[in-house]
Design a protein around this motif. Structure first.
Motif, PDB file in Angstrom:
ATOM      1  N   PRO A  70       0.995  -1.270  -0.097  1.00 27.62           N
ATOM      2  CA  PRO A  70       0.028   0.235   0.085  1.00 27.62           C
ATOM      3  C   PRO A  70       0.730   1.162   0.077  1.00 27.62           C
ATOM      4  O   PRO A  70       0.628   2.202  -0.756  1.00 27.62           O
ATOM      5  CB  PRO A  70      -0.807  -0.215   1.189  1.00 27.62           C
ATOM      6  CG  PRO A  70      -0.978  -1.656   1.577  1.00 27.62           C
ATOM      7  CD  PRO A  70       0.487  -2.060   1.261  1.00 27.62           C
ATOM      8  N   ILE A  71       2.043   1.334   0.922  1.00 27.61           N
ATOM      9  CA  ILE A  71       2.806   2.586   0.894  1.00 27.61           C
ATOM     10  C   ILE A  71       3.441   2.605  -0.520  1.00 27.61           C
ATOM     11  O   ILE A  71       3.636   3.720  -1.117  1.00 27.61           O
ATOM     12  CB  ILE A  71       3.784   2.351   1.845  1.00 27.61           C
ATOM     13  CG1 ILE A  71       3.181   2.007   3.297  1.00 27.61           C
ATOM     14  CG2 ILE A  71       4.833   3.372   1.677  1.00 27.61           C
ATOM     15  CD1 ILE A  71       2.350   3.496   3.838  1.00 27.61           C
ATOM     16  N   ALA A  72       3.994   1.554  -1.230  1.00 31.48           N
ATOM     17  CA  ALA A  72       4.717   1.613  -2.286  1.00 31.48           C
ATOM     18  C   ALA A  72       3.678   2.014  -3.333  1.00 31.48           C
ATOM     19  O   ALA A  72       4.142   2.852  -4.119  1.00 31.48           O
ATOM     20  CB  ALA A  72       5.299   0.125  -2.701  1.00 31.48           C
ATOM     21  N   ASP A  73       2.519   1.579  -3.386  1.00 30.81           N
ATOM     22  CA  ASP A  73       1.471   2.166  -4.380  1.00 30.81           C
ATOM     23  C   ASP A  73       1.555   3.655  -4.509  1.00 30.81           C
ATOM     24  O   ASP A  73       1.309   4.442  -5.477  1.00 30.81           O
ATOM     25  CB  ASP A  73       0.291   1.476  -4.242  1.00 30.81           C
ATOM     26  CG  ASP A  73       0.231  -0.045  -4.558  1.00 30.81           C
ATOM     27  OD1 ASP A  73       1.152  -0.329  -5.396  1.00 30.81           O
ATOM     28  OD2 ASP A  73      -0.819  -0.849  -4.322  1.00 30.81           O
ATOM     29  N   ARG A  74       1.417   4.218  -3.374  1.00 31.61           N
ATOM     30  CA  ARG A  74       1.375   5.676  -3.160  1.00 31.61           C
ATOM     31  C   ARG A  74       2.805   6.222  -3.564  1.00 31.61           C
ATOM     32  O   ARG A  74       2.500   7.343  -4.585  1.00 31.61           O
ATOM     33  CB  ARG A  74       1.203   6.011  -1.495  1.00 31.61           C
ATOM     34  CG  ARG A  74      -0.175   5.700  -1.029  1.00 31.61           C
ATOM     35  CD  ARG A  74      -0.223   5.724   0.310  1.00 31.61           C
ATOM     36  NE  ARG A  74      -0.145   7.402   0.589  1.00 31.61           N
ATOM     37  CZ  ARG A  74       0.019   7.925   1.762  1.00 31.61           C
ATOM     38  NH1 ARG A  74       0.002   7.129   3.106  1.00 31.61           N
ATOM     39  NH2 ARG A  74      -0.089   9.170   2.038  1.00 31.61           N
ATOM     40  N   PHE A  75       3.752   5.843  -3.564  1.00 33.61           N
ATOM     41  CA  PHE A  75       4.849   6.489  -4.064  1.00 33.61           C
ATOM     42  C   PHE A  75       4.810   6.386  -5.695  1.00 33.61           C
ATOM     43  O   PHE A  75       5.300   7.227  -6.314  1.00 33.61           O
ATOM     44  CB  PHE A  75       6.284   5.835  -3.484  1.00 33.61           C
ATOM     45  CG  PHE A  75       6.474   6.259  -2.351  1.00 33.61           C
ATOM     46  CD1 PHE A  75       6.732   7.263  -1.959  1.00 33.61           C
ATOM     47  CD2 PHE A  75       6.727   5.283  -1.123  1.00 33.61           C
ATOM     48  CE1 PHE A  75       7.258   7.931  -0.408  1.00 33.61           C
ATOM     49  CE2 PHE A  75       7.177   5.524   0.192  1.00 33.61           C
ATOM     50  CZ  PHE A  75       7.297   6.880   0.388  1.00 33.61           C
ATOM     51  N   ILE A  76       4.502   5.125  -6.159  1.00 32.11           N
ATOM     52  CA  ILE A  76       4.201   4.700  -7.525  1.00 32.11           C
ATOM     53  C   ILE A  76       3.554   5.726  -8.255  1.00 32.11           C
ATOM     54  O   ILE A  76       3.885   6.473  -9.238  1.00 32.11           O
ATOM     55  CB  ILE A  76       4.051   3.360  -7.671  1.00 32.11           C
ATOM     56  CG1 ILE A  76       5.329   2.506  -7.551  1.00 32.11           C
ATOM     57  CG2 ILE A  76       3.885   3.061  -9.246  1.00 32.11           C
ATOM     58  CD1 ILE A  76       4.926   0.927  -7.231  1.00 32.11           C
ATOM     59  N   ARG A  77       2.236   6.114  -7.670  1.00 31.58           N
ATOM     60  CA  ARG A  77       1.278   6.824  -8.370  1.00 31.58           C
ATOM     61  C   ARG A  77       1.880   8.101  -8.498  1.00 31.58           C
ATOM     62  O   ARG A  77       1.686   9.085  -9.488  1.00 31.58           O
ATOM     63  CB  ARG A  77       0.116   6.772  -7.472  1.00 31.58           C
ATOM     64  CG  ARG A  77      -0.764   5.731  -7.736  1.00 31.58           C
ATOM     65  CD  ARG A  77      -2.257   5.991  -7.240  1.00 31.58           C
ATOM     66  NE  ARG A  77      -2.224   6.502  -5.764  1.00 31.58           N
ATOM     67  CZ  ARG A  77      -2.438   5.337  -4.867  1.00 31.58           C
ATOM     68  NH1 ARG A  77      -2.561   4.131  -5.313  1.00 31.58           N
ATOM     69  NH2 ARG A  77      -2.270   5.395  -3.714  1.00 31.58           N
ATOM     70  N   ARG A  78       2.593   8.811  -7.455  1.00 28.78           N
ATOM     71  CA  ARG A  78       3.151  10.068  -7.586  1.00 28.78           C
ATOM     72  C   ARG A  78       4.388  10.082  -8.539  1.00 28.78           C
ATOM     73  O   ARG A  78       4.456  11.051  -9.128  1.00 28.78           O
ATOM     74  CB  ARG A  78       3.633  10.540  -6.296  1.00 28.78           C
ATOM     75  CG  ARG A  78       4.111  12.130  -6.141  1.00 28.78           C
ATOM     76  CD  ARG A  78       2.910  13.056  -6.572  1.00 28.78           C
ATOM     77  NE  ARG A  78       3.634  14.350  -6.744  1.00 28.78           N
ATOM     78  CZ  ARG A  78       3.529  14.991  -7.689  1.00 28.78           C
ATOM     79  NH1 ARG A  78       2.688  14.406  -8.727  1.00 28.78           N
ATOM     80  NH2 ARG A  78       3.984  16.278  -7.861  1.00 28.78           N
ATOM     81  N   LEU A  79       5.138   9.177  -8.517  1.00 26.01           N
ATOM     82  CA  LEU A  79       6.233   9.112  -9.471  1.00 26.01           C
ATOM     83  C   LEU A  79       5.990   9.201 -10.930  1.00 26.01           C
ATOM     84  O   LEU A  79       6.265   9.567 -11.777  1.00 26.01           O
ATOM     85  CB  LEU A  79       7.076   7.945  -9.172  1.00 26.01           C
ATOM     86  CG  LEU A  79       8.046   8.074  -7.815  1.00 26.01           C
ATOM     87  CD1 LEU A  79       8.676   6.641  -7.500  1.00 26.01           C
ATOM     88  CD2 LEU A  79       9.230   8.847  -8.298  1.00 26.01           C
TER      89      LEU A  79
END
Length: 330
Positions: free
Chosen positions: A308-317
């Motif tokens: 879930p944390i990774a998905d947030r970073f990935i969306r912003r990147l």
């Protein structure tokens, strides 16, 4: 006597507060002092820089097939998470805790603990995938450590092996190196800004002698200590690995006089101010855009981030990459 003692305690409190105020004032003032800035220029003519380019970057054969979990060195070079490591020495430099440990096969590993470790592994995977050299780095969440005759379970972090084939030659300068002004150099800076790296300092850069040559070069220019990212950018105490801060941070303010104005608040603004063009940003954004969703997830899984944390970073990147691809001079 009681009154005199009370006066002494009160005086000590005032002295501590005064010292603290002086320290804060000094730090805030230092953050705004225009320190001596080294001129930014290439150290070789353009034709020589082109010949030396494999030392910094080479065009990947196929970005879409890169393994972003095991990385360019593969699973065979990874540390054994079930082994018992022997303590060699503590880490004495940098902001993150850590140590040097030796595995049962005799390999020494530099272990960076704390919040920077996961970010460093993830960013390293992305840089490798788009053509920049990286040493073998892996994330181990925890491991057994033998120290002073006893074995304890200790927090893990970023493991970087000390290979005989990679000999450290010293630092290299962001301001003066063979590649200043080239697309790969400019693109490297843009990737660091996309990840909100707050540590653009020369001591984080390493030149390696590579024997035998690897990835087309016998010498590598590497941005190595890259854990201070994925949070905010700041001159003092920037927080890394924080999805809330990362999601709400801007990437680009606009384009002025043909150069990109980045929303960057760390040191070494001179590397970015009126130096990077929209074409530079598009150049590296197009390469990053070739990474699949699965590859992005693998890069963050390699760093030990929960999904879930990774998905947030990935969306912003990915939003920053789209922003970079659409950037024009207007």
């Amino acid at each position: 006597m009681f009154f005199a003692a009370w006066l002494d305690v009160d005086r000590e409190k005032r002295d501590r507060r005064l010292k603290k105020a002086i320290l804060i004032t000094f730090v805030l003032a230092a953050a705004n002092i225009p320190f001596f800035v080294v001129s930014i220029r290439p150290t070789v003519p353009p034709a020589v820089a082109e010949q030396q380019m494999p030392e910094l970057w080479r065009e990947p054969v196929n970005i879409a097939t890169a393994d972003l979990f095991s990385g360019p060195w593969g699973a065979g070079q990874a540390p054994d998470p079930n082994a018992t490591y022997s303590f060699v020495k503590p880490k004495l430099h940098g902001n993150s805790p850590g140590l040097t440990a030796r595995d049962p096969k005799g390999m020494e590993w530099s272990v960076k603990q704390g919040g920077e470790g996961p970010t460093e592994v993830t960013l390293s995977r992305v840089l490798s995938a788009i053509g920049y050299h990286q040493p073998p780095v892996y994330f181990v969440p925890a491991f057994a450590l033998e120290r002073d005759g006893s074995i304890e379970r200790t927090p893990g972090g970023r493991f970087r092996s000390k290979l005989e084939s990679l000999r450290e030659m010293g630092d290299w300068s962001w301001q003066q190196n063979p590649f200043v002004g080239t697309k790969p150099y400019q693109g490297l800076l843009v990737v660091m800004l996309m990840f909100n790296s707050s540590d653009l300092k020369d001591s984080n850069n390493t030149v390696y002698e590579v024997k035998p040559p690897r990835e087309g070069a016998a010498r590598w220019y590497v941005v190595r200590d890259i854990g201070s990212a994925l949070g905010e950018t700041a001159k003092l105490d920037a927080k890394e690995g924080d999805p809330d801060l990362f999601e709400h941070s801007r990437f680009i303010n606009g384009v002025h006089h043909g150069f990109v104005d980045f929303s960057y608040h760390g040191w070494h603004q001179e590397l970015l101010t009126e130096r990077i063009t929209p074409d530079d940003v598009r150049w590296v954004s197009e390469r990053l855009a070739k990474l699949s969703d699965a590859q992005w997830r693998d890069a963050f899984r390699a760093g030990g981030f929960n999904p879930p944390i990774a998905d947030r970073f990935i969306r912003r990147l990915k939003a920053k990459i789209d922003e970079g691809r659409k950037l024009t001079t207007s």
